[in-house]
Design a protein around this motif. Structure first.
Motif, short mmCIF file in Angstrom:
data_model
loop_
_atom_site.label_atom_id
_atom_site.label_comp_id
_atom_site.label_asym_id
_atom_site.label_seq_id
_atom_site.Cartn_x
_atom_site.Cartn_y
_atom_site.Cartn_z
N HIS A 285 0.83 -1.20 0.00
CA HIS A 285 0.00 0.00 0.00
C HIS A 285 0.87 1.26 0.00
CE1 HIS A 285 -3.05 -2.82 2.10
NE2 HIS A 285 -3.28 -2.79 0.81
N LYS A 286 1.92 1.25 0.80
CA LYS A 286 2.82 2.41 0.81
C LYS A 286 3.45 2.63 -0.56
CE LYS A 286 5.31 1.22 4.49
NZ LYS A 286 6.29 1.32 5.59
N PHE A 287 3.82 1.54 -1.21
CA PHE A 287 4.42 1.66 -2.54
C PHE A 287 3.43 2.25 -3.54
CE2 PHE A 287 4.92 -0.21 -6.79
CZ PHE A 287 6.14 0.35 -7.14
N LEU A 288 2.22 1.70 -3.58
CA LEU A 288 1.24 2.17 -4.56
C LEU A 288 0.82 3.61 -4.30
CD1 LEU A 288 -0.98 -1.03 -4.85
CD2 LEU A 288 0.47 -0.05 -6.65
N LEU A 289 0.61 3.95 -3.04
CA LEU A 289 0.21 5.31 -2.71
C LEU A 289 1.34 6.30 -2.97
CD1 LEU A 289 -1.69 4.54 0.62
CD2 LEU A 289 -2.73 5.30 -1.52
N SER A 290 2.56 5.91 -2.67
CA SER A 290 3.72 6.79 -2.90
C SER A 290 3.97 6.99 -4.39
CB SER A 290 4.97 6.21 -2.24
OG SER A 290 4.81 6.10 -0.85
N LEU A 291 3.81 5.93 -5.18
CA LEU A 291 4.02 6.04 -6.62
C LEU A 291 2.99 6.97 -7.25
CD1 LEU A 291 5.62 5.12 -9.10
CD2 LEU A 291 4.02 3.19 -9.31
N TYR A 292 1.75 6.84 -6.80
CA TYR A 292 0.69 7.72 -7.33
C TYR A 292 0.95 9.17 -6.96
CZ TYR A 292 -3.91 9.85 -7.93
OH TYR A 292 -4.93 10.69 -8.29
#
Length: 372
Positions: A285-292
């Motif tokens: 979740h941290k990865f996906l939210l940070s990438l967005y």
């Protein structure tokens, strides 16, 4: 020659950033645009316990609690209000309301839980006091948008569902700050609803959230996050939600309404407090939210640099493609959630997000204060 090299790099970076953004729009957010709840062969209603924690909230309780107590719900429901060490007139307001509403159950707390931060202790007490398996959580400063709130939210429970995520909206008031707050709220909702539909639920909001009592007890409540000030909503959901046990209720009638902050200072303080819990999310979740967020943050600087040093026509075409995609995936969700008046501001708010991330990104690294 070096100048041409950097021009090409800027262009390719803009292309890569745009591809990332389009991926989120078309893979995640488009799910919400086309979302239709599955048709039920039979309708079932469940007894519900509404849980509200309050500390020095006498005015909010007087204003909002009747809206919870007069719900049009034909199955049994109770409203459990945990009055957490209030020093104002909350106790007397609750006692007066109980004279009229027999389904109001009051829990008075007179001692602080010194080793448990935030409102997790009073919320845990309220859950343990609840009579029913289906719990519906909201806050004292929230009022249901309609008299069908309980009915709509509990309708998300089908076979295998233990957790239902709803929308916590803000009242529409005059002023630019109100529009900004409501856009940030609906933008966040589009994300957590879409991720849930994609099988990656990562958060809910305590203003409008439902789960089963057994889910709470089987996961030992908030024991894993008791040392953190916040997280009674998003971190708990991040821990227990799965693609199999989570449903969303995507309906303005099922939302709650809160009074938004009136000053920039109050709003910044609120948002900074909320962002201190995001660092504890699951890695995916941290990865996906940070990438967005990161791709949003660098998009316009890259577009401007490409327009200046490469070709403004290409930069304009890329901006146009991305914006059309935004219009496509945001229109229906914003309309469905009752925020369609913000649609005309979409381009401005999209530009504003650059400054928004600049303003609040440092909050991810701050230590939260132990208050609620």
């Amino acid at each position: 020659m070096p100048l041409i090299h950097w021009e090409n790099i800027l262009f390719y970076l803009l292309i890569a950033t745009t591809v990332v953004q389009l991926f989120y729009y078309l893979y995640f957010f488009a799910r919400l645009s086309f979302f239709k709840p599955a048709q039920k062969t039979q309708s079932q209603t469940h007894p519900v316990s509404v849980i509200i924690c309050a500390r020095d909230e006498d005015e909010n309780l007087a204003r909002n609690l009747p809206g919870v107590l007069v719900q049009q719900y034909h199955t049994s429901y109770e409203v459990v209000v945990v009055n957490d060490n209030s020093l104002d007139d909350s106790k007397y307001i609750l006692e007066e309301l109980r004279k009229t509403f027999k389904n109001l159950h009051i829990v008075e707390l007179t001692q602080e839980a010194k080793l448990i931060a935030g409102k997790k202790y009073p919320l845990s007490i309220g859950i343990r006091e609840a009579k029913h398996e289906v719990l519906l959580l909201t806050d004292a400063d929230c009022v249901p948008a309609t008299e069908n709130w309980i009915d709509k939210m509990q309708d998300g429970y089908t076979s295998g569902i233990d957790l239902v995520i709803g929308y916590g909206a803000y009242h529409k008031l005059p002023g630019f700050l109100n529009k900004l707050i409501r856009f940030e709220t609906v933008h966040s909702a589009i994300q957590y609803f879409s991720y849930a539909l994609a099988g990656l639920p990562y958060m809910g909001v305590g203003r409008n959230l439902s789960y089963k009592k057994s889910l709470f007890l089987n996961n030992k409540g908030f024991s894993s996050i008791n040392h953190l000030p916040g997280g009674d909503d998003d971190l708990f959901i991040n821990k227990v939600a799965t693609k199999h046990n989570t449903a969303i209720i995507f309906d303005a009638e099922a939302s709650t309404l809160s009074v938004p902050k009136k000053t920039w200072k109050e709003w910044r303080k609120q948002k900074r407090r909320h962002y201190t819990t995001a660092k504890y999310y699951k890695p995916v979740h941290k990865f996906l939210l940070s990438l967005y967020a990161g791709s949003q943050f660098i998009f316009y600087p890259l577009a401007a640099a490409t327009a200046i040093w490469f070709d403004w026509r290409i930069a304009a075409a890329i901006i146009g493609l991305r914006f059309i995609s935004q219009l496509f995936v945001f229109y229906k969700p914003m309309k469905k959630l009752g925020e369609s008046d913000l649609f005309g501001w979409l381009l401005f708010f999209d530009l504003w997000l650059f400054f928004y991330y600049l303003l609040f990104a440092p909050s991810l690294f701050r230590k939260a204060k132990k208050t609620w």
